[in-house]
Design a protein around this motif. Structure first.
Motif, PDB file in Angstrom:
ATOM      1  N   SER A   1       0.805  -1.217   0.000  1.00 42.47           N
ATOM      2  CA  SER A   1       0.000   0.000   0.000  1.00 42.47           C
ATOM      3  C   SER A   1       0.840   1.270   0.000  1.00 42.47           C
ATOM      4  O   SER A   1       0.298   2.374   0.077  1.00 42.47           O
ATOM      5  CB  SER A   1      -0.931   0.004   1.219  1.00 42.47           C
TER       6      SER A   1
ATOM      7  N   TRP B   1      -1.988  -7.677 -16.125  1.00 39.59           N
ATOM      8  CA  TRP B   1      -3.318  -7.870 -15.555  1.00 39.59           C
ATOM      9  C   TRP B   1      -3.727  -9.335 -15.686  1.00 39.59           C
ATOM     10  O   TRP B   1      -3.382  -9.997 -16.666  1.00 39.59           O
ATOM     11  CB  TRP B   1      -4.336  -6.984 -16.259  1.00 39.59           C
TER      12      TRP B   1
ATOM     13  N   ARG C   1      -7.901 -13.995  -9.467  1.00 37.77           N
ATOM     14  CA  ARG C   1      -7.015 -13.797  -8.333  1.00 37.77           C
ATOM     15  C   ARG C   1      -5.997 -14.925  -8.238  1.00 37.77           C
ATOM     16  O   ARG C   1      -4.845 -14.711  -7.853  1.00 37.77           O
ATOM     17  CB  ARG C   1      -7.823 -13.716  -7.031  1.00 37.77           C
TER      18      ARG C   1
ATOM     19  N   ALA D   1      -3.914  -6.210  -6.161  1.00 31.56           N
ATOM     20  CA  ALA D   1      -4.906  -5.142  -6.303  1.00 31.56           C
ATOM     21  C   ALA D   1      -5.946  -5.568  -7.328  1.00 31.56           C
ATOM     22  O   ALA D   1      -5.606  -6.119  -8.381  1.00 31.56           O
ATOM     23  CB  ALA D   1      -4.233  -3.847  -6.739  1.00 31.56           C
ATOM     24  N   GLU D   2      -7.213  -5.322  -7.008  1.00 34.58           N
ATOM     25  CA  GLU D   2      -8.309  -5.652  -7.921  1.00 34.58           C
ATOM     26  C   GLU D   2      -8.916  -4.374  -8.475  1.00 34.58           C
ATOM     27  O   GLU D   2      -9.211  -3.433  -7.730  1.00 34.58           O
ATOM     28  CB  GLU D   2      -9.391  -6.455  -7.202  1.00 34.58           C
ATOM     29  N   VAL D   3      -9.094  -4.320  -9.766  1.00 34.36           N
ATOM     30  CA  VAL D   3      -9.723  -3.172 -10.419  1.00 34.36           C
ATOM     31  C   VAL D   3     -10.710  -3.699 -11.457  1.00 34.36           C
ATOM     32  O   VAL D   3     -10.318  -4.400 -12.402  1.00 34.36           O
ATOM     33  CB  VAL D   3      -8.681  -2.257 -11.096  1.00 34.36           C
ATOM     34  N   ASP D   4     -11.964  -3.397 -11.246  1.00 37.96           N
ATOM     35  CA  ASP D   4     -13.018  -3.783 -12.205  1.00 37.96           C
ATOM     36  C   ASP D   4     -12.995  -5.274 -12.532  1.00 37.96           C
ATOM     37  O   ASP D   4     -13.133  -5.682 -13.692  1.00 37.96           O
ATOM     38  CB  ASP D   4     -12.882  -2.967 -13.495  1.00 37.96           C
TER      39      ASP D   4
ATOM     40  N   ARG E   1     -10.569  -7.378 -12.447  1.00 36.84           N
ATOM     41  CA  ARG E   1      -9.289  -7.928 -12.887  1.00 36.84           C
ATOM     42  C   ARG E   1      -8.243  -7.673 -11.803  1.00 36.84           C
ATOM     43  O   ARG E   1      -8.413  -6.802 -10.938  1.00 36.84           O
ATOM     44  CB  ARG E   1      -8.845  -7.299 -14.209  1.00 36.84           C
ATOM     45  N   TRP E   2      -7.154  -8.444 -11.874  1.00 39.47           N
ATOM     46  CA  TRP E   2      -6.172  -8.425 -10.808  1.00 39.47           C
ATOM     47  C   TRP E   2      -4.786  -8.063 -11.337  1.00 39.47           C
ATOM     48  O   TRP E   2      -4.425  -8.394 -12.462  1.00 39.47           O
ATOM     49  CB  TRP E   2      -6.112  -9.791 -10.133  1.00 39.47           C
ATOM     50  N   ARG E   3      -4.013  -7.401 -10.495  1.00 38.61           N
ATOM     51  CA  ARG E   3      -2.625  -7.066 -10.800  1.00 38.61           C
ATOM     52  C   ARG E   3      -1.822  -7.149  -9.511  1.00 38.61           C
ATOM     53  O   ARG E   3      -2.375  -7.222  -8.404  1.00 38.61           O
ATOM     54  CB  ARG E   3      -2.508  -5.655 -11.365  1.00 38.61           C
TER      55      ARG E   3
ATOM     56  N   ALA F   1       0.305  -5.408  -6.664  1.00 39.99           N
ATOM     57  CA  ALA F   1       0.303  -4.063  -6.117  1.00 39.99           C
ATOM     58  C   ALA F   1       1.630  -3.350  -6.358  1.00 39.99           C
ATOM     59  O   ALA F   1       1.677  -2.124  -6.395  1.00 39.99           O
ATOM     60  CB  ALA F   1       0.007  -4.115  -4.616  1.00 39.99           C
TER      61      ALA F   1
ATOM     62  N   ASP G   1       4.906  -1.680  -8.025  1.00 45.10           N
ATOM     63  CA  ASP G   1       5.214  -0.915  -9.223  1.00 45.10           C
ATOM     64  C   ASP G   1       6.349  -1.618  -9.963  1.00 45.10           C
ATOM     65  O   ASP G   1       7.423  -1.823  -9.383  1.00 45.10           O
ATOM     66  CB  ASP G   1       5.632   0.494  -8.804  1.00 45.10           C
TER      67      ASP G   1
END
Length: 224
Positions: free
Chosen positions: A34, A114, A118, A147-150, A152-154, A156, A158
């Motif tokens: 985070s 992406w 999960r 991290a989940e967005v809409d 889909r997963w990635r 966290a 960078d």
């Protein structure tokens, strides 16, 4: 009494230290978990960001794993307003080839990957963090690393963090104002006993452990 700070390695996050004793402070390094991202990643910029999060700045003992060990050495230089009494740097990669640096630079330039599930994202996290076989996909360290967005997963983290480069270990050790121990798991492929002993006279080898020795045995600090 010294305050204990625990710094994770590249690709992991602060939850990797969950089994370690309390009280301690285990932040996410910049670009992980985070924590905020940085415009670019250097050991100095990452150390400065960590210093800003520390609840105390005096009488600090830092245990750092891999990248976290390098950040610990940076903090122990005195340049960041933190008074570090002791550093235990575990599993730091001290020898880098041009191929190593080229691969890391290429990973830093890759776009975010992406995943549709999960499960697939968790598998990628465990591979990137080196925690395959050491953490379950449902563990908090994995959850914190995704991290989940809409739907889909990635990860966290960078991808740019891969480009932090190779540490100048002789310089970092020379500038370290704290008592320093370089440590490694006996089976760690990232370094050798000889490499560490060529750099420093306080070296500890943990029998039967690998690169993530701090995960395999949460009692490492008490054995020093």
């Amino acid at each position: 009494m010294s305050a204990l700070v625990l710094l994770h390695g590249l690709g992991a996050n602060g939850r990797v230290w969950d089994a370690w004793p309390q009280p301690r402070f285990a932040p996410d390094l910049p670009g992980h978990g985070s924590a905020a991202t940085l415009p670019s990643y250097t050991f100095g910029s990452m150390a400065a960001a960590v210093a800003e999060t520390l609840p105390v700045r005096r009488a600090v003992v830092i245990v750092g794993h891999s990248l976290g060990g390098v950040i610990a050495l940076e903090l122990a230089s005195g340049r960041y307003g933190v008074e570090v009494d002791r550093v235990v740097a575990v599993g730091v990669k001290v020898t880098w080839t041009e191929d190593d640096l080229g691969r890391a630079a290429a990973l830093a330039q890759k776009p975010i990957a992406w995943f549709d599930t999960r499960e697939d994202a968790a598998a990628r996290f465990l591979k990137v963090s080196g925690l395959q076989g050491l953490a379950d996909p449902s563990d908090p360290v994995v959850e914190h690393g995704l991290a989940e967005v809409d739907g889909r997963w990635r990860l966290a983290m960078d991808p740019g963090t891969f480009g932090v480069g190779a540490p100048d270990m002789p310089k970092l050790i020379a500038e370290c104002k704290a008592d320093l121990v370089l440590a490694r798991g006996e089976g760690d492929p990232m370094n050798t006993d000889e490499e560490l002993r060529a750099l420093h006279d306080q070296v500890v080898v943990y029998p039967g452990l690998g690169h993530n020795a701090h995960v395999q045995d949460a009692g490492l600090l008490s054995t020093r």
